[in-house]
Design a protein around this motif. Structure first.
Motif, PDB file in Angstrom:
ATOM      1  N   UNK A 341      18.211 -12.869 -30.572  1.00  0.00           N
ATOM      2  CA  UNK A 341      19.553 -13.191 -30.128  1.00  0.00           C
ATOM      3  C   UNK A 341      20.062 -14.499 -30.778  1.00  0.00           C
ATOM      4  N   UNK A 342      20.889 -14.652 -31.557  1.00  0.00           N
ATOM      5  CA  UNK A 342      21.322 -16.030 -32.252  1.00  0.00           C
ATOM      6  C   UNK A 342      22.810 -16.338 -32.198  1.00  0.00           C
ATOM      7  N   UNK A 343      22.946 -17.358 -31.633  1.00  0.00           N
ATOM      8  CA  UNK A 343      24.472 -17.978 -31.623  1.00  0.00           C
ATOM      9  C   UNK A 343      24.991 -17.984 -30.513  1.00  0.00           C
ATOM     10  N   UNK A 344      26.500 -18.228 -30.556  1.00  0.00           N
ATOM     11  CA  UNK A 344      27.060 -18.473 -29.270  1.00  0.00           C
ATOM     12  C   UNK A 344      27.106 -17.444 -28.399  1.00  0.00           C
ATOM     13  N   UNK A 345      27.354 -17.634 -26.908  1.00  0.00           N
ATOM     14  CA  UNK A 345      27.380 -16.518 -25.985  1.00  0.00           C
ATOM     15  C   UNK A 345      28.789 -16.449 -25.484  1.00  0.00           C
ATOM     16  N   UNK A 346      29.392 -15.750 -24.518  1.00  0.00           N
ATOM     17  CA  UNK A 346      30.644 -15.658 -23.973  1.00  0.00           C
ATOM     18  C   UNK A 346      30.916 -16.854 -23.120  1.00  0.00           C
ATOM     19  N   UNK A 347      29.728 -17.744 -22.962  1.00  0.00           N
ATOM     20  CA  UNK A 347      30.064 -18.783 -21.942  1.00  0.00           C
ATOM     21  C   UNK A 347      30.063 -20.029 -23.116  1.00  0.00           C
ATOM     22  N   UNK A 348      31.403 -20.598 -23.060  1.00  0.00           N
ATOM     23  CA  UNK A 348      31.429 -21.420 -23.983  1.00  0.00           C
ATOM     24  C   UNK A 348      30.557 -22.651 -23.856  1.00  0.00           C
ATOM     25  N   UNK A 349      30.071 -23.179 -25.152  1.00  0.00           N
ATOM     26  CA  UNK A 349      29.068 -24.355 -24.815  1.00  0.00           C
ATOM     27  C   UNK A 349      27.538 -23.908 -24.811  1.00  0.00           C
ATOM     28  N   UNK A 350      27.654 -22.486 -24.435  1.00  0.00           N
ATOM     29  CA  UNK A 350      26.122 -21.862 -24.503  1.00  0.00           C
ATOM     30  C   UNK A 350      25.458 -21.151 -25.637  1.00  0.00           C
ATOM     31  N   UNK A 351      24.434 -21.340 -26.319  1.00  0.00           N
ATOM     32  CA  UNK A 351      24.115 -20.323 -27.320  1.00  0.00           C
ATOM     33  C   UNK A 351      22.755 -20.131 -27.123  1.00  0.00           C
ATOM     34  N   UNK A 352      22.355 -19.049 -27.822  1.00  0.00           N
ATOM     35  CA  UNK A 352      21.041 -18.540 -27.490  1.00  0.00           C
ATOM     36  C   UNK A 352      20.164 -18.465 -28.873  1.00  0.00           C
ATOM     37  N   UNK A 353      19.002 -18.854 -28.718  1.00  0.00           N
ATOM     38  CA  UNK A 353      18.007 -18.633 -30.079  1.00  0.00           C
ATOM     39  C   UNK A 353      16.774 -18.243 -29.605  1.00  0.00           C
ATOM     40  N   UNK A 354      16.488 -16.943 -29.309  1.00  0.00           N
ATOM     41  CA  UNK A 354      15.368 -16.332 -28.430  1.00  0.00           C
ATOM     42  C   UNK A 354      15.410 -14.756 -28.848  1.00  0.00           C
ATOM     43  N   UNK A 355      14.390 -14.315 -28.196  1.00  0.00           N
ATOM     44  CA  UNK A 355      14.072 -12.665 -28.512  1.00  0.00           C
ATOM     45  C   UNK A 355      13.353 -12.581 -29.794  1.00  0.00           C
ATOM     46  N   UNK A 356      12.957 -13.327 -30.569  1.00  0.00           N
ATOM     47  CA  UNK A 356      12.172 -13.136 -31.799  1.00  0.00           C
ATOM     48  C   UNK A 356      10.947 -11.875 -31.875  1.00  0.00           C
ATOM     49  N   UNK A 357      10.521 -11.826 -30.772  1.00  0.00           N
ATOM     50  CA  UNK A 357       9.296 -10.634 -30.530  1.00  0.00           C
ATOM     51  C   UNK A 357       8.247 -11.077 -31.505  1.00  0.00           C
ATOM     52  N   UNK A 358       8.224 -10.104 -32.610  1.00  0.00           N
ATOM     53  CA  UNK A 358       7.073 -10.227 -33.526  1.00  0.00           C
ATOM     54  C   UNK A 358       7.235 -11.241 -34.679  1.00  0.00           C
ATOM     55  N   UNK A 359       8.570 -11.746 -34.646  1.00  0.00           N
ATOM     56  CA  UNK A 359       9.083 -12.359 -36.004  1.00  0.00           C
ATOM     57  C   UNK A 359       9.402 -13.724 -35.717  1.00  0.00           C
ATOM     58  N   UNK A 360       8.742 -14.277 -34.932  1.00  0.00           N
ATOM     59  CA  UNK A 360       9.359 -15.862 -34.642  1.00  0.00           C
ATOM     60  C   UNK A 360       8.563 -16.680 -35.927  1.00  0.00           C
ATOM     61  N   UNK A 361       7.968 -16.667 -36.209  1.00  0.00           N
ATOM     62  CA  UNK A 361       7.213 -17.616 -37.424  1.00  0.00           C
ATOM     63  C   UNK A 361       8.155 -17.298 -38.797  1.00  0.00           C
ATOM     64  N   UNK A 362       7.988 -16.029 -39.033  1.00  0.00           N
ATOM     65  CA  UNK A 362       8.852 -15.421 -39.909  1.00  0.00           C
ATOM     66  C   UNK A 362      10.417 -15.959 -40.020  1.00  0.00           C
TER      67      UNK A 362
END
Ligand code: GLY
Length: 410
Positions: A341-362
């Motif tokens: 999950x990458x980028x802005x959320x519906x709440x202004x000012x809050x971004x996500x950079x998470x949920x990379x599961x098996x591919x975080x390093x890649x």
């Protein structure tokens, strides 16, 4: 430049009023912080132990092609885009940090031990070819010619010369050093609560009582990302922990004939269990991994270790001669579609950079670039759009631009 962002230098020494607060100092949080600081933003990171997290357990395979799964073709595009960035990213990070990250262009061999495994590998090969990927089918004999330590029973395999590796512990350490050199402020405590006001994210309260006020907040807490208090339900990331046990062994300096024990990453699916062996130039051999949905449990069980060693022994019998130096479990941040999950959320000012599961390093290089763009312009590059957090906010899909932020139920 995003209207809410006014980069200004030099950073304030206490890091209490950053342009960007990153919650979580694993590799994803650190690459976001480093790349955002590179855009002139004042950045703070909140994490009790930055440079830690799942990367300390990960094997570091950059396996866009050999970890391809049906139904994940969109994710494949993102993975390939990040794999392509690795050489340049490595140069930049090594230069910025003064540390080496163990990027090794060694390729990968995925092998089959029995008829079922071979049928599975044939299917994977067909999918790879349909997807335009480079992957060559080899006989068992050809596999053993490449990797003589493989068991005589190996029935065939796929040679993928484009799936490389990096050392995730070195990657985390280098990102930490690069952030420090870029004047990112570290708060070595956990974030307890996201703060909001006037329908936007305004910062966080930390466990040590500090209140940080930030222009924008990035939630990059790995498997913990869904647990931060104060995040409105509508934008709370649906991330869960997926346990992986990984073993580390020590490779011999050289085999009696002079060759390497393994010269590239070797993977297999043994009785339905995915298995990989990643030989590092440092002499470490990483062997993983279990895939267990057990909540927050990180116990390394005898059964988990037994199954990994049993399957690895079938694949590479000589493995039982090697010293076992570490067994450890980490928690992958799983998402409902196995994608980040990458980028802005519906709440202004809050971004996500998470949920990379098996591919975080890649996905680390690409995530840094995507998040820097999101934080400076409010939008993400085209290739990252399918990974917007909005795909898990059905009520807002299609209408999210028109949505009044203050209507988000907290
Ligand atoms: N990407 C390897 C793993 O998650 O086990």
């Amino acid at each position: 430049m995003h209207p809410s962002v006014t980069p200004s230098n030099p950073p304030r020494p206490d890091g209490r009023h950053p342009d960007v607060l990153v919650i979580g100092g694993g590799i994803i949080g650190l690459v976001t912080a480093w790349r955002a600081a590179g855009q002139g933003l004042r950045v703070a990171v909140a994490d009790p132990a930055p440079g830690g997290g799942a990367a300390l357990v990960a094997a570091g395979m950059l396996a866009a092609v050999t970890e391809l799964h049906y139904g994940e073709e969109t994710l494949l595009g993102l993975n390939l885009a990040s794999a392509e960035r690795y050489p340049r990213f490595t140069e930049e990070l090594q230069e910025a940090s003064g540390q080496r990250i163990g990027y090794r262009r060694c390729g990968t061999l995925a092998v089959a031990l029995d008829a079922d495994d071979r049928a599975h590998l044939r299917e994977l090969h067909a999918l790879q070819v349909r997807s335009g990927l480079e992957s060559a089918w080899l006989t068992g004999r050809e596999c053993r010619r490449l990797e003589p330590m493989l068991a005589p029973g190996v029935r065939g395999g796929l040679r993928v010369d484009g799936d490389h590796q990096v050392d995730p512990r070195r990657l985390a350490s280098a990102l930490l050093a690069a952030c420090e050199r870029a004047q990112v402020a570290f708060h070595r405590t956990s974030a307890e609560r996201l703060t909001t006001a006037g329908g936007r994210a305004t910062g966080a309260e930390l466990a040590d009582g500090t209140r940080l006020v930030a222009g924008q907040v990035v939630l990059a807490g790995g498997s913990l990302s869904g647990r931060l208090a104060g995040v409105p339900e509508a934008v709370r990331p649906p991330v869960r922990p997926v346990k992986g046990v990984v073993l580390r062994l020590r490779l011999p300096d050289a085999l009696p004939g002079g060759g390497a024990f393994l010269s590239r990453t070797v993977r297999a699916v043994v009785r339905g269990n995915p298995l990989y062996l990643v030989p590092r130039e440092s002499g470490e051999l990483v062997l993983g991994a279990t895939n267990e949905e057990l909540g927050w449990d990180t116990t390394v069980t005898a059964g988990g270790v037994y199954e990994l060693l049993r399957d690895a022994h079938e694949l590479v019998p000589g493995i039982t001669e090697l010293p076992l130096t570490e067994s450890r479990a980490g928690l992958r941040p799983g998402s409902p579609d196995n994608a980040p999950l990458l980028g802005p959320t519906a709440l202004p000012g809050l971004h996500l950079a998470t949920g990379h599961y098996r591919n975080g390093v890649l996905l680390t290089p690409l995530t840094g670039d995507v998040m820097a763009k999101a934080l400076t312009t409010g939008t993400v590059p085209e290739e990252a759009r399918p990974f917007s957090p909005a795909r898990f906010t059905p009520a807002l899909q299609g209408a999210r631009r028109a949505h009044a932020p203050q209507e988000l139920p907290v």
